[in-house]
Scaffold this active site. Structure first.
Site, PDB file in Angstrom:
ATOM      1  CG  HIS A 180      32.332 -44.854 -96.617  1.00 30.50           C
ATOM      2  ND1 HIS A 180      31.784 -43.753 -95.997  1.00 30.50           N
ATOM      3  CD2 HIS A 180      31.787 -45.939 -96.027  1.00 30.50           C
ATOM      4  CE1 HIS A 180      30.952 -44.165 -95.052  1.00 30.50           C
ATOM      5  NE2 HIS A 180      30.934 -45.483 -95.047  1.00 30.50           N
ATOM      6  CB  VAL A 183      21.717 -44.397 -97.222  1.00 30.91           C
ATOM      7  CG1 VAL A 183      22.220 -43.139 -97.908  1.00 30.91           C
ATOM      8  CG2 VAL A 183      21.708 -45.559 -98.210  1.00 30.91           C
ATOM      9  NE  ARG A 199      28.197 -63.595 -92.986  1.00 28.25           N
ATOM     10  CZ  ARG A 199      28.975 -63.441 -94.070  1.00 28.25           C
ATOM     11  NH1 ARG A 199      29.240 -62.212 -94.509  1.00 28.25           N
ATOM     12  NH2 ARG A 199      29.490 -64.479 -94.691  1.00 28.25           N
TER      13      ARG A 199
END
Length: 303
Positions: free
Chosen positions: A105, A108, A259
Site C-alpha cells: 500500500h 501521497v 466515489r
C-alpha cells in the site's frame, strides 16, 4: 501549489502503473475516469485484475473539494473545522496472487484548507507499508532500507520518526496485531516551507516502486500449495478489518461523499474468515506472527 502537486501525482500514477504492468507481463491497468456531481471532484481510478502476478490492484488519483472538512480530518485538528478544502493524492493497494508476494500500500496526498480573512492551512501526508503472508528477512530489510534512503536527505531523525508512526498507525487494536511489517507514515507535514515538504513527499512517492518491485520479482514464481493460498485469504481478512474500521483515508473518502468504487478498490477480491482459527505450532504461519507482525528495527539487521 495545487497544479504543481497535481502534475507530479499524475506522473507518479503513470510510472507506477507502467512498472507494475512490466512485472505482471499479462494484465494491463484499465482506467476509469470519474467526476463528482456539482464539480466538487474528479479522478482516475486504474485497476489491474487477473494477471500473471497481480490478482487485483488499484492505483487512484483524485482531487476533491468541499465547504467543510469531515470529522475524520478535524478530530485531531479542531482548528480546521469550518474551513473549505481541496485535497488531492495518489493512493494504491496491490494484492498479488502468489501468497509469497506481499500486499503493498502507498499513499501521497496534499491538503489545503481556507477561510475568509485567514491564511490558508496546507499540509502533506503519505507513506507506504508492506503486508507479507510469509516473511523473509531479506525482503523486510530491503523494504525498510529503501524507506530509510527516501528519508535520509531530510534528516537522520526522519526515518525513525515516521517508521514508528507507521507501526503505531497500522495496528489492529481489536486483534493486538500489526497489519504487516510497516514502512513509513506521515501526516500534517508543513514544517520548513512548501518546497521542502513537497520534495519529501515526492521522495516517498518515488521510492515506493523502488522498494516493492524487486521483492515482487524475487517471489512471484515461488511454488505454493492450497495451504499457503488459504492462509493468504485468511490473512487478507485483517486487511479488510483495518481498512473498514481504522483507515483515515477510507473514512475521509466515505465521509466526503467520495466515489465508493474507488475508495473500496483497496479491498482484496477474495478473502475468508474462519471462526477460532488456530495456527500450527512451529509452522511458517506461526513465524509470521512471532517475527514479522511485531515491530522490528529491520535496518539494524543483516543477512
Amino acid at each position: 501549489m495545487i497544479e504543481e502537486v497535481k502534475q507530479y501525482l499524475l506522473n507518479l500514477q503513470n510510472n507506477i502503473c507502467y512498472q507494475l504492468e512490466q512485472v505482471d507481463g499479462k494484465a494491463k491497468f484499465i482506467e476509469d475516469s470519474w467526476e463528482k456531481e456539482g464539480n466538487t471532484g474528479n479522478g482516475q481510478t486504474r485497476v489491474i485484475q487477473n494477471g500473471n502476478v497481480f490478482e487485483q490492484g488499484g492505483v487512484n488519483f483524485s482531487i476533491v473539494s468541499g465547504e467543510s472538512l469531515p470529522s475524520s480530518a478535524t478530530a485531531l485538528r479542531p482548528e480546521l473545522a469550518g474551513r473549505s478544502f481541496q485535497a488531492l493524492g495518489v493512493s494504491l493497494v496491490i494484492h498479488p496472487k502468489n501468497p509469497y508476494v506481499p500486499t503493498s500500500h502507498a499513499n501521497v496526498r496534499f491538503f489545503i484548507a481556507k477561510k475568509d480573512g485567514e491564511e490558508p492551512i496546507w499540509w502533506f501526508g503519505g507513506g507506504f507499508d508492506l503486508t507479507p503472508y510469509y516473511g523473509f528477512d531479506e525482503d523486510a530489510i530491503y523494504w525498510h532500507s529503501t524507506a530509510e534512503s527516501a528519508c535520509k536527505p531530510y534528516g537522520e531523525d526522519v526515518y525513525p520518526k515516521y517508521k514508528k508512526w507507521c507501526d503505531d498507525y497500522f495496528y489492529l487494536k481489536h486483534r493486538d496485531e500489526q497489519r504487516g511489517i510497516g514502512g513509513l507514515f506521515f501526516d500534517d507535514l508543513n514544517e520548513g516551507g512548501f518546497d521542502k515538504c513537497f520534495a519529501f513527499m515526492k521522495s516517498v512517492g518515488n521510492n515506493y516502486i523502488k522498494a516493492y518491485k524487486p521483492i515482487v520479482e524475487k517471489r512471484k514464481d515461488m511454488p505454493y500449495t492450497d495451504k499457503e493460498r488459504q492462509f493468504q485469504l485468511y490473512r487478507r481478512g485483517r486487511y479488510v478489518e483495518f481498512n473498514l474500521v481504522y483507515d483515515r483515508g477510507t473514512l475521509f473518502g466515505l465521509q466526503t461523499g467520495g466515489r465508493t468504487e474507488s475508495i473500496l478498490m483497496s479491498l482484496p477480491p477474495l478473502v475468508r474468515w474462519e471462526y477460532n482459527y488456530s495456527i500450527r505450532k512451529d509452522s511458517e504461519e506461526e513465524r509470521l506472527y512471532k517475527r514479522y507482525l511485531k515491530p522490528q528495527e529491520w535496518t539494524n539487521l543483516s543477512i
